[in-house]
Enzyme design. Sequence first.
Site, PDB file in Angstrom:
ATOM      1  N   VAL A  76      68.797  51.152  24.039  1.00 49.62           N
ATOM      2  CA  VAL A  76      67.623  51.851  23.511  1.00 49.62           C
ATOM      3  C   VAL A  76      67.201  52.951  24.488  1.00 49.62           C
ATOM      4  O   VAL A  76      66.882  54.071  24.083  1.00 49.62           O
ATOM      5  CB  VAL A  76      66.449  50.873  23.264  1.00 49.62           C
ATOM      6  CG1 VAL A  76      65.202  51.617  22.826  1.00 49.62           C
ATOM      7  CG2 VAL A  76      66.823  49.833  22.222  1.00 49.62           C
ATOM      8  N   CYS A 118      63.411  46.249  14.856  1.00 46.28           N
ATOM      9  CA  CYS A 118      64.139  47.294  14.120  1.00 46.28           C
ATOM     10  C   CYS A 118      64.297  46.990  12.629  1.00 46.28           C
ATOM     11  O   CYS A 118      64.100  47.867  11.784  1.00 46.28           O
ATOM     12  CB  CYS A 118      65.500  47.528  14.762  1.00 46.28           C
ATOM     13  SG  CYS A 118      66.295  46.033  15.356  1.00 46.28           S
ATOM     14  N   HIS A 173      71.361  49.242  10.886  1.00 50.97           N
ATOM     15  CA  HIS A 173      71.188  47.996  10.132  1.00 50.97           C
ATOM     16  C   HIS A 173      71.104  48.326   8.631  1.00 50.97           C
ATOM     17  O   HIS A 173      70.553  49.355   8.247  1.00 50.97           O
ATOM     18  CB  HIS A 173      69.870  47.320  10.514  1.00 50.97           C
ATOM     19  CG  HIS A 173      69.813  46.806  11.918  1.00 50.97           C
ATOM     20  ND1 HIS A 173      70.913  46.653  12.731  1.00 50.97           N
ATOM     21  CD2 HIS A 173      68.751  46.374  12.652  1.00 50.97           C
ATOM     22  CE1 HIS A 173      70.533  46.155  13.893  1.00 50.97           C
ATOM     23  NE2 HIS A 173      69.238  45.988  13.887  1.00 50.97           N
ATOM     24  N   ASN A 203      69.220  51.603  13.860  1.00 52.73           N
ATOM     25  CA  ASN A 203      68.290  50.682  14.533  1.00 52.73           C
ATOM     26  C   ASN A 203      67.866  51.165  15.911  1.00 52.73           C
ATOM     27  O   ASN A 203      66.803  50.809  16.404  1.00 52.73           O
ATOM     28  CB  ASN A 203      68.917  49.285  14.643  1.00 52.73           C
ATOM     29  CG  ASN A 203      70.304  49.318  15.247  1.00 52.73           C
ATOM     30  OD1 ASN A 203      71.217  49.896  14.655  1.00 52.73           O
ATOM     31  ND2 ASN A 203      70.478  48.728  16.407  1.00 52.73           N
TER      32      ASN A 203
END
Length: 329
Positions: free
Chosen positions: A12, A126, A234, A307
């Site tokens: 991230v 997420c 996702h 995500n």
Amino acid sequence: MKVAVVGATGMVGEVMLNILEERNFPFTELMLVASERSVGKEITFKNKTHKIIGLAEAVSKKPNIAFFSAGGATSLEWAPKFEAVGTTVIDNSSAYRMDASKKLIVPEINAGQLTKDDKIIANPNCSTTQMVMVLAPLHKKYKIKRIVVSTYQSITGTGVKAVKQLENELAGVKGEMAYPYPINKNVIPHCDVFEENGYTKEEMKLVRETQKILDDRSIAVTATAVRVPTQGGHSEAVNIEFENDFDLTEVRKLLSQTPGVVVQDNLDVNTYPMPIYANGKDDVFVGRIRRDESQPNTLNLWIVSDNLRKGAATNTIQIAEHLIKNNLV
Ligand SMILES: NC(=O)c1ccc[n+]([C@@H]2O[C@H](COP(=O)([O-])OP(=O)(O)OC[C@H]3O[C@@H](n4cnc5c(N)ncnc54)[C@H](OP(=O)(O)O)[C@@H]3O)[C@@H](O)[C@H]2O)c1
């Protein structure tokens, strides 16, 4: 504006740095923070080399904003220390999401709740963010009664260790396992740890966080979260029962007018959202919009988003942009 990125060496964190650069986020000083293992390592950002520093040093520099994505334990221990020196923390971990004294924010839905007093702000999970981005306008219009969601979650959601596991499997190399089973050519119905009720923590996040963000505890949610060997984002199959009936044309129009949501739904030319095309994008994509013919007032959707972007880094940075724009930091 002094900004700290905590977890800068992670999945991230890396995307966070890309987005800070892309959006030309305004800051005068950037602190890149990670664990003691990484202190002293160098990361180049906007042609400038930055040395990774530790958490204590970052606190002593009193940043105005700290973006946290370094796991729940780090957030629980360190976010209050940043708060104590006046920093506003925007936290990507699950540490504060269900804390009644903390706000759980998706800017397009509920940034209006934020005030100057919010010093630790939670960023949702997420899989929840992408789902509520699509459901919020529908809830407003038709009132959701119940959601049944099955997720197909990217390995990037587990972090660098999982990406390495897949790379090792593809190369036929034995290495550290992020999952209890191989992920290549497999699907694993197990995201995060199991809770006492037999659901995983990831599944229960979809229940609890959805109700908190949509500010409606009466919405019933049941989830099955599954890990798949994809990397771009996702995907979610979502079945939604509304209190009121809807018109499919109106649903499509409503979603296509929702900022941050893109409708990809043209069966004549096989258009529907897929993770390889969502990869690297900030939007949430929705398609396969159709009526559930087995019961009244019920809709089926397919939702896909990166995500690491809207599910994590983009949403976090949008929260900070909202704070700056409204003089809340
Ligand atoms: N991946 C996603 O899609 C996603 C989405 C939403 C939220 N999140 C959340 O964001 C967080 C990070 O996820 P990730 O996927 O980026 O994980 P990751 O790739 O494993 O990266 C973890 C980062 O945290 C740092 N870190 C770990 N322990 C630390 C400590 N004790 N002190 C300071 N820094 C520490 C690591 O630094 P080192 O390199 O030095 O170890 C690394 O920078 C997690 O809380 C996760 O739940 C992830």
